[in-house]
Design a protein around this motif. Sequence first.
Motif, short mmCIF file in Angstrom:
data_model
loop_
_atom_site.label_atom_id
_atom_site.label_comp_id
_atom_site.label_asym_id
_atom_site.label_seq_id
_atom_site.Cartn_x
_atom_site.Cartn_y
_atom_site.Cartn_z
N SER A 177 0.86 -1.18 0.00
CA SER A 177 0.00 0.00 0.00
C SER A 177 0.89 1.23 0.00
O SER A 177 2.07 1.15 0.32
CB SER A 177 -0.90 0.02 1.22
N ALA A 178 0.28 2.36 -0.35
CA ALA A 178 1.05 3.59 -0.44
C ALA A 178 1.73 3.89 0.89
O ALA A 178 2.90 4.24 0.95
CB ALA A 178 0.12 4.72 -0.81
N ARG A 179 0.97 3.71 1.98
CA ARG A 179 1.48 4.11 3.28
C ARG A 179 2.69 3.28 3.68
O ARG A 179 3.69 3.80 4.15
CB ARG A 179 0.38 3.98 4.32
N THR A 180 2.58 1.95 3.46
CA THR A 180 3.64 1.10 4.00
C THR A 180 4.97 1.26 3.29
O THR A 180 5.99 0.88 3.84
CB THR A 180 3.22 -0.38 3.98
N SER A 181 5.00 1.80 2.07
CA SER A 181 6.31 1.91 1.43
C SER A 181 7.12 3.08 1.97
O SER A 181 8.32 3.15 1.79
CB SER A 181 6.16 2.01 -0.09
N VAL A 182 6.47 3.98 2.65
CA VAL A 182 7.14 5.17 3.19
C VAL A 182 7.32 5.02 4.69
O VAL A 182 8.31 5.44 5.27
CB VAL A 182 6.25 6.41 2.92
N SER A 183 6.32 4.39 5.26
CA SER A 183 6.24 4.34 6.71
C SER A 183 5.92 2.91 7.12
O SER A 183 5.08 2.27 6.49
CB SER A 183 5.09 5.29 7.08
N ALA A 184 6.63 2.39 8.11
CA ALA A 184 6.41 0.98 8.48
C ALA A 184 6.26 0.84 9.99
O ALA A 184 6.79 1.63 10.76
CB ALA A 184 7.60 0.14 8.01
N PHE A 185 5.52 -0.19 10.37
CA PHE A 185 5.37 -0.55 11.78
C PHE A 185 6.35 -1.68 12.09
O PHE A 185 6.48 -2.61 11.31
CB PHE A 185 3.96 -1.05 12.06
N VAL A 186 7.00 -1.59 13.23
CA VAL A 186 7.92 -2.66 13.64
C VAL A 186 7.50 -3.13 15.04
O VAL A 186 7.47 -2.34 15.99
CB VAL A 186 9.38 -2.16 13.65
N SER A 187 7.18 -4.40 15.13
CA SER A 187 6.73 -4.97 16.40
C SER A 187 7.95 -5.26 17.28
O SER A 187 8.82 -6.02 16.88
CB SER A 187 5.96 -6.24 16.07
N ILE A 188 8.03 -4.62 18.45
CA ILE A 188 9.25 -4.77 19.27
C ILE A 188 9.04 -5.72 20.45
O ILE A 188 10.01 -6.17 21.06
CB ILE A 188 9.77 -3.41 19.79
N MET A 189 7.77 -5.98 20.79
CA MET A 189 7.51 -6.84 21.94
C MET A 189 6.08 -7.39 21.86
O MET A 189 5.28 -6.89 21.08
CB MET A 189 7.68 -6.05 23.24
N GLN A 190 5.80 -8.35 22.65
CA GLN A 190 4.45 -8.91 22.74
C GLN A 190 4.06 -9.01 24.20
O GLN A 190 4.92 -9.12 25.07
CB GLN A 190 4.42 -10.32 22.13
N GLY A 191 2.77 -9.01 24.47
CA GLY A 191 2.27 -9.29 25.80
C GLY A 191 2.24 -8.07 26.71
O GLY A 191 2.70 -6.99 26.35
N CYS A 192 1.67 -8.28 27.90
CA CYS A 192 1.51 -7.18 28.85
C CYS A 192 1.46 -7.75 30.27
O CYS A 192 0.76 -8.73 30.51
CB CYS A 192 0.21 -6.45 28.53
#
Length: 486
Positions: free
Chosen positions: A146-161
């Motif tokens: 998608s347009a958004r993801t090629s410029v800006s990305a999410f990176v998952s750094i952890m899971q749980g709480c």
Amino acid sequence: MPSVFIKTYGCQMNERDSEAVAAQLLAKGYSLAPSESVADVVLLNTCSVRDLAEQKAINKMRNLVGTARSEKRDQIVGFLGCMAQSRGRELIDRLPDVDLVLGTQKFHRAAEYLDELLSGKREKIVDVAPEAKSEAAIREHLLNGSARTSVSAFVSIMQGCNQHCTFCIVPATRGEERSRTIPDVVAECRELAERGVKEITLLGQIVTSFGRSEKREAWQAAQMLGNQAFPVLPDGGADLPLNPLPAASPPAPTRPSSPFVQLLDAVHAIAGLERIRFTSPHPKGYGDDLVDAYARLPKLCESAHLPLQSGSDRILKLMHRGYTREKFLGIIRKLRRARPGIGITTDIIVGFPGETEEDFAQTLSLCREAEFDNAYIFKYSPRRDTPAADMPDQVPTPIREERNHRLLELVNDIAARKYDAFVGRQVQILVEGPSRKNAARCTGRTRCNKIVLFDGGDRHRGQLMDVKIERTGSFTLYGDPAVVNL
Ligand code: SAM
């Protein structure tokens, strides 16, 4: 090869998980179907935070299997994510046409399980077991998706709480806190920057707890990367004005920073990356080291999401939030001193059990004082196996609705004033690409996370550019690039 359609409910973490599953399936030769009606496989990535989200996914699945059956289509259908985790096999007992139920520690097994279902090797698969190191398995990206993801990305750094707020189901759906290592996250961010990504949002259920359960590992990695020390700011910020003058230069460092701030430092050092954001933090995580990071890391955008939940100390205590309204306001003061103009958003729950009109008035008054740029308001929804669901004095639905309405009005009024103040100003935006609603327009985001629309084309995608704000709409700014950089 089969085609797959993934529908996502809920938060950015769920969006990110779906993206990683889609990328994993593409790498195995699957294609992405344009709609559920033509897909060989339909996956619903679910949310459990409120009952409404669960009901939506269940109704959707009911419609899907009904339509597929009436059209005599063979379609593999499955539930992924939070509701799959919390309900497991119960989902197949309730909807026997469901083929796959995949929990939150199993996203990386989607391709393997779908192969088994499609080949007829297995008829039903339910896997919601915990899996060591699954927190590091969400890493593939769909950069051209998608347009958004090629410029800006999410990176998952952890899971749980591990916070165990009394209203929240997340510890049950996402498990205990588990963080990736700093070098592992940095390697993913560096790869994204090399592929042209300019903005990264670090994601987790409570990102400010990053590395807290694996302190030693994070510390060792941080030493390798050159840890920063941070200054201790005076008292709880109570004496600071809410709308301060520009930041003074920070005092000398005195203490090593938390693993999360170490991670921010390490990501900040990546060449080519222009902007860093993170979500969702916990107010308790805004120590002086994080406030100082806002003052000294130029790539860290002046935008913060601080989930408040309630403005009443009594309710905050019942919620097990671990801060008071004064402490919360103190953090806002410190952040605004460190970064004047910072955009601050929040989450608020109305109608928590026992919330009186007086408690609700405290929430209204805090919102007036804090002047949030936006607030996501939720009517309290009792969740299974959470302490709040069994608390006395559950607030009747009409009162929850009425408070929701009143708070929304106040928040929208404040936000409209804040947006109006942008008119005539020049702001920097990162252009994400053509607007979804109108292809003749481009969409971008300011550093303080406000959406800006302007007349532009594909050539603007990925550019950091200055625009002058001409007018405002509902939570949108309209800009003109023609008048800038003259
Ligand atoms: N990190 C966040 C925090 O510090 O609380 C939690 C993120 S939670 C997944 C997103 C939001 O959903 C919460 O901030 C809260 O406002 C809302 N929420 C969670 N449980 C809820 C419930 N039982 N009823 C209504 N809203 C809820």
